[in-house]
Write an enzyme that holds these catalytic residues in place. Sequence first.
Site, PDB file in Angstrom:
ATOM      1  N   CYS A   9       0.992 -29.485 -27.931  1.00  0.00           N
ATOM      2  CA  CYS A   9       1.664 -28.236 -28.337  1.00  0.00           C
ATOM      3  C   CYS A   9       0.679 -27.065 -28.308  1.00  0.00           C
ATOM      4  O   CYS A   9      -0.241 -26.998 -29.119  1.00  0.00           O
ATOM      5  CB  CYS A   9       2.244 -28.429 -29.736  1.00  0.00           C
ATOM      6  SG  CYS A   9       2.848 -26.933 -30.523  1.00  0.00           S
ATOM      7  N   CYS A  30       0.507 -25.015 -31.520  1.00  0.00           N
ATOM      8  CA  CYS A  30      -0.177 -25.801 -32.560  1.00  0.00           C
ATOM      9  C   CYS A  30      -1.685 -25.674 -32.406  1.00  0.00           C
ATOM     10  O   CYS A  30      -2.410 -25.478 -33.389  1.00  0.00           O
ATOM     11  CB  CYS A  30       0.205 -27.277 -32.463  1.00  0.00           C
ATOM     12  SG  CYS A  30       1.952 -27.638 -32.739  1.00  0.00           S
TER      13      CYS A  30
END
Length: 146
Positions: free
Chosen positions: A69, A72
Amino acid sequence: MSDAVKLACATCGQMNRVPLVKLAEGPKCGACGDPLADGKVIELDARAHDKTTRADEMPLLVDYWAPWCGPCRMMAPEFAKAAMSLKGRARLAKLNTEDHPEIASRARIQGIPALVLYAKGREIARLSGARPASEIVSFVQGRLGA
């Protein structure tokens, strides 16, 4: 009001009673010696997640994330800054949803990054999406009345 707080060690699972006046000094686990609240982000596995979210008496903010991600990964340094800013008032931790999908499912994580604030054994608030450290700190302080 209590003069101590109970914290679960994310490494060994031992419950530790830490005097409030010692929180700023970076207390260590009485069993394994690992840090309990040193202002660094804690990496959680399934066992540590369950123990800390249910048993900790200090608020715990968990970042549910995955290595693939992009947002993230972008937020990781900001999350670490927020952890230092909240030292002694809240612990910040991360759970890799790719390694622990059963925990993510149980926590009803539908998108990442997802921040979930736990206090006194229950979820009290959520925040979705990548955020700068200032917003993370404001989110925690706002929910805790600090």
